[in-house]
Design an enzyme around this catalytic site. Structure first.
Site, PDB file in Angstrom:
ATOM      1  CB  CYS A 119       7.857 -18.733  -7.897  1.00 28.27           C
ATOM      2  SG  CYS A 119       7.533 -18.057  -9.366  1.00 28.27           S
TER       3      CYS A 119
ATOM      4  NE  ARG B 164       6.648 -16.689  -1.883  1.00 33.87           N
ATOM      5  CZ  ARG B 164       7.355 -15.140  -1.366  1.00 33.87           C
ATOM      6  NH1 ARG B 164       7.074 -14.596  -0.683  1.00 33.87           N
ATOM      7  NH2 ARG B 164       8.205 -14.529  -2.920  1.00 33.87           N
TER       8      ARG B 164
ATOM      9  CD1 TRP C 113       0.629 -16.411  -9.439  1.00 33.84           C
ATOM     10  CD2 TRP C 113       2.024 -14.888  -9.867  1.00 33.84           C
ATOM     11  NE1 TRP C 113       0.378 -15.483  -9.684  1.00 33.84           N
ATOM     12  CE2 TRP C 113       0.697 -14.427 -10.023  1.00 33.84           C
ATOM     13  CE3 TRP C 113       2.745 -14.090 -10.534  1.00 33.84           C
ATOM     14  CZ2 TRP C 113       0.901 -13.104 -11.112  1.00 33.84           C
ATOM     15  CZ3 TRP C 113       2.861 -13.448 -10.654  1.00 33.84           C
ATOM     16  CH2 TRP C 113       1.953 -12.491 -11.047  1.00 33.84           C
TER      17      TRP C 113
ATOM     18  CG  ASN D 172      10.374 -15.438  -6.600  1.00 37.26           C
ATOM     19  OD1 ASN D 172       9.534 -15.211  -7.485  1.00 37.26           O
ATOM     20  ND2 ASN D 172      10.314 -14.814  -5.307  1.00 37.26           N
ATOM     21  N   GLY D 173      11.444 -15.069 -10.061  1.00 38.45           N
ATOM     22  CA  GLY D 173      11.928 -13.688  -9.952  1.00 38.45           C
ATOM     23  C   GLY D 173      11.491 -13.682 -11.794  1.00 38.45           C
TER      24      GLY D 173
ATOM     25  CD  GLU E  50      -7.452  -2.276   2.180  1.00 41.15           C
ATOM     26  OE1 GLU E  50      -6.251  -1.346   0.728  1.00 41.15           O
ATOM     27  OE2 GLU E  50      -6.724  -3.365   2.292  1.00 41.15           O
TER      28      GLU E  50
ATOM     29  CE  LYS F 115      -7.577  -5.904   2.173  1.00 43.83           C
ATOM     30  NZ  LYS F 115      -6.546  -5.325   1.375  1.00 43.83           N
TER      31      LYS F 115
ATOM     32  CD  GLU G 187      -6.786  -7.794  -2.449  1.00 39.64           C
ATOM     33  OE1 GLU G 187      -5.642  -7.932  -2.461  1.00 39.64           O
ATOM     34  OE2 GLU G 187      -6.513  -7.199  -0.851  1.00 39.64           O
TER      35      GLU G 187
ATOM     36  CG  HIS H  75     -17.666  15.332 -12.755  1.00 40.49           C
ATOM     37  ND1 HIS H  75     -17.878  16.359 -12.927  1.00 40.49           N
ATOM     38  CD2 HIS H  75     -17.641  15.752 -11.161  1.00 40.49           C
ATOM     39  CE1 HIS H  75     -18.077  17.482 -11.881  1.00 40.49           C
ATOM     40  NE2 HIS H  75     -17.611  17.007 -11.162  1.00 40.49           N
TER      41      HIS H  75
ATOM     42  CE  LYS I 297       0.501 -10.803   2.984  1.00 39.66           C
ATOM     43  NZ  LYS I 297      -0.394  -9.813   2.828  1.00 39.66           N
TER      44      LYS I 297
HETATM   45  C1  AGP Z   1      -3.245  -6.035  -0.884  1.00 38.09           C
HETATM   46  O1  AGP Z   1      -4.488  -6.687   0.137  1.00 38.09           O
HETATM   47  C2  AGP Z   1      -2.731  -6.708  -1.827  1.00 38.09           C
HETATM   48  N1  AGP Z   1      -2.753  -8.206  -1.437  1.00 38.09           N
HETATM   49  C3  AGP Z   1      -1.902  -5.515  -3.115  1.00 38.09           C
HETATM   50  O2  AGP Z   1      -2.747  -4.654  -2.888  1.00 38.09           O
HETATM   51  C4  AGP Z   1      -0.564  -4.975  -1.429  1.00 38.09           C
HETATM   52  O3  AGP Z   1      -1.249  -4.704  -0.516  1.00 38.09           O
HETATM   53  C5  AGP Z   1       0.488  -4.539  -2.748  1.00 38.09           C
HETATM   54  O4  AGP Z   1       0.811  -5.634  -3.725  1.00 38.09           O
HETATM   55  C6  AGP Z   1       1.669  -4.382  -1.667  1.00 38.09           C
HETATM   56  O5  AGP Z   1       2.503  -5.271  -1.451  1.00 38.09           O
HETATM   57  P1  AGP Z   1       3.607  -4.854   0.010  1.00 38.09           P
HETATM   58  O6  AGP Z   1       2.545  -4.275   0.919  1.00 38.09           O
HETATM   59  O7  AGP Z   1       4.387  -6.235  -0.382  1.00 38.09           O
HETATM   60  O8  AGP Z   1       4.499  -4.273  -1.034  1.00 38.09           O
END
Ligand code: AGP
Length: 604
Positions: free
Chosen positions: A2, A27, A74, A100-101, A478, A482, A485, A501, A599
């Site tokens: 949120c 976000r 959210w 937010n929370g 990573e 990328k 997502e 395996h 985010k």
């Molecule tokens: C990465 O592209 C994602 N947005 C997500 O995995 C992110 O790295 C993860 O949520 C951790 O976020 P932070 O680094 O703000 O703690």
């Protein structure tokens, strides 16, 4: 997650709230709304869907008024709907709340309020806060907010309007991010600094449970005993331009190209002629038997790269944990262990909980974060800021590479402390690290076209497997995240030696495999794995600084620059970020705001 904004001043609130919410879209959200104080009443306009649905409803500055709060939701309790959108009224509409929370004692509070005759317009936990404010209100807002704060459990950043309080509104936080913007004859609240950067660069960061009272003339902060406390505003070094796309089609592409500059800010003034200086931090590698890294997502992947780097050079054992696992596994930690919490936002709930768990065990905690004064930064014993600047795209790029660069600094500093590398090697490696930003800048320009070409060839893939060994496996983690997502292609990373395996059973004609072979000592082994998948029909993109060694077994190559393999993950990341970006662009994804993602995951 949120997003919250709030305003009080001389201007109409609604346009400012909508502008701020627009800067918080990254976000992740599914509905939005505003509440504005108009005389002795509060008016709320809210809608399910994207922000433009709300903008249509508020055309012509509706609702009118100069004090208000806004929200992008959210969904956690209750699906996306007009009724569940924030802000939420109390029963008598004398209070409006944005949140937010997650309120964890939601069911208990719902029963408490039901027993006292309250009914509910929504399925949300937030509405309960608004109802509690009405229930406890006895004429003094501070007392009321304190009673409600003592009643609720969980995480919250709250904006509160009370009808009849004119141009005054209230805010408080616990475990969720909130900043107070200090303007000229106007003041703001926001979930993060970029949301109100065009209006002010002065901010107060409230501590947990402190209550802020905002009017156009000032912000007063009270502690948990209702005592006024002095807060010195910080001046953000971000500019409004930092929060804009600057001509790029997406924030993600802008931030990919910002990486050389970001990595330069991360490392340059920390590499001095006398060696590495980690700001004012006094950590010494000799003091620690073990290092535990706890993080989520890409930050965790950076931690895995850091593990290989630190163990290779400093010979200190490094454990890496997903923060969501670390926080519940009762880790074996003590004062001889250093816990490193990595987080771009500094607000990820699991990572913050992991930090607290590490401190509970007596471990010293170093935070590697990007957002200044974020919750994780404030609770750690030491903080190393990655200095990447605001990262707006949900898919992290410069956030990740600056985390890796910071871990390289830490690893070299500790190696020097422990004497596990010669002084000459130390100077040589620090010189190479200092040279990375310029080389990365050249490389991104060079590889951009090839990445775009390969994306045009492979974007229809339905599955993708990223394989590698050592650093290359960490980089594969990573690369896979990328791609999946932002393009929604099912992508997984596997240690190349692990394929046979089980997973190799999935490889069939035209399966897409990205084989990362930058580690010289392991390249032959990875080449064998590439041959294994190729012989079963896979299409292979090789990622390497030595194409001549594997090209015969690959359909295509993404060539890396010749560097010390210890720094290769930084270059592999850039190549695979661009590949993922162009694949997602070809598939028409919402690149900066991928579906279901946020985010910063400030709830567990
Ligand atoms: C990465 O592209 C994602 N947005 C997500 O995995 C992110 O790295 C993860 O949520 C951790 O976020 P932070 O680094 O703000 O703690």
């Amino acid at each position: 997650m949120c997003g919250i904004v709030g305003y009080t001043g001389k201007k109409q609130a609604t346009p400012i709230l909508l502008d701020g919410l627009g800067r918080l879209e990254y976000r992740g959200y599914d509905s939005s709304g505003v509440a504005v104080a108009s005389g002795d009443e509060i008016q709320i306009v809210k809608a399910k869907g994207r922000l433009f649905e709300l903008e249509k409803l508020t055309e012509g500055v509706n609702p009118a008024g100069t004090t208000g709060i806004g929200h992008t939701r959210w969904a956690t309790h209750g699906g996306p709907s007009d009724e569940n959108a924030h802000p939420h009224f109390s029963r008598d509409k004398s209070f409006a709340v944005v949140h937010n929370g997650i309120i964890e004692n939601y069911l208990e509070l719902r029963a408490f309020l039901s027993e006292r005759g309250f009914t509910f317009r929504s399925e949300t936990d937030t509405e309960l806060i608004s109802l509690l404010l009405e229930y406890y209100y006895g004429g003094d807002m501070l007392d009321t907010i304190i009673k409600v704060r003592n009643k609720i459990k969980g995480s919250y950043a709250l904006g509160i309007l009370h009808a009849g309080d004119g141009d005054t509104f209230y805010a408080l936080r616990k475990d969720s991010p909130l900043v107070l913007g200090v303007g000229d004859d106007e003041n703001f609240i926001a979930s993060d600094i970029p949301a109100v950067l065009p209006y002010t660069r002065k901010f107060i960061i409230p501590d947990e449970k402190e209550i802020a009272v905002l009017t156009p003339n000032g912000i007063t902060v009270f502690n948990t005993n209702k005592e006024k406390i002095e807060k010195t505003p910080i001046v953000s070094d971000l500019s409004a331009a930092d929060a804009e796309k600057d001509g790029y089609p997406h924030f993600m592409l802008k931030e990919i190209f910002e990486q050389p500059g970001a990595v330069k800010k991360t490392v340059h003034d920390r590499i001095t002629p006398d060696g590495i200086r980690l700001d004012r931090i006094k950590l010494n590698g000799k003091d620690f038997r073990k290092i535990c890294v706890a993080a989520c997502g890409s930050a965790y992947h950076a931690g895995v790269v850091g593990k290989y780097f630190i163990e290779k050079f400093a010979r200190i054992e490094v454990e890496t944990d997903l923060a969501s696992e670390f926080r519940y596994r009762n880790p074996i930690l003590g004062s001889d262990c250093l816990t490193v919490i990595i987080s771009q936002s500094g607000e990820t709930a699991d990572s913050l909980a992991a930090l607290r768990e590490a401190k509970r065990h007596g471990s010293r905690v170093l935070a590697i974060v990007n957002v200044v004064d974020s919750s994780i930064a404030r609770e750690a014993d030491d903080v190393l800021y990655t200095r990447a600047g605001p990262e707006i795209a949900v898919a992290t790029t410069k956030g990740y590479t600056t985390q890796v660069a910071t871990l390289c600094l830490l690893g070299l500093k500790f190696a020097h402390d422990c004497g596990t590398i010669s002084h000459d090697e130390y100077l040589s490696l620090t010189r190479e690290l200092k040279a990375v930003p310029d080389l990365l800048g050249k490389y991104i320009d060079e590889v951009n076209g090839k990445a775009q070409y390969l994306a045009g060839k492979y974007y229809p893939a339905s599955d993708a497997y990223f394989i590698g060994r050592g650093y290359d496996w960490a980089a594969a983690l990573e690369g896979a995240l990328k791609l999946k997502e932002i393009s929604y292609i099912h992508a997984e990373a596997y240690a190349a030696g692990e394929l046979k395996h089980g997973t190799i059973s999935l490889i069939e004609k035209n399966s897409l495999v990205i084989g990362i072979a930058a580690e010289p000592e392991l390249r032959e082994k990875t080449l064998s794995n590439i041959k294994e998948v190729r012989s079963r029909g896979a299409a292979v993109i090789g990622v390497t600084d030595a194409p001549q060694t594997i090209a015969a077994e690959c359909d295509d190559i993404l060539e890396l620059p010749e560097t010390n393999s210890a720094f290769s993950p930084l270059f592999t990341a850039a190549a695979l970020q661009l590949f993922a970006y162009y694949v997602a662009a070809a598939r028409g994804g919402d690149i900066d705001k991928p579906r279901n993602l946020a985010k910063s995951v400030t709830v567990e």
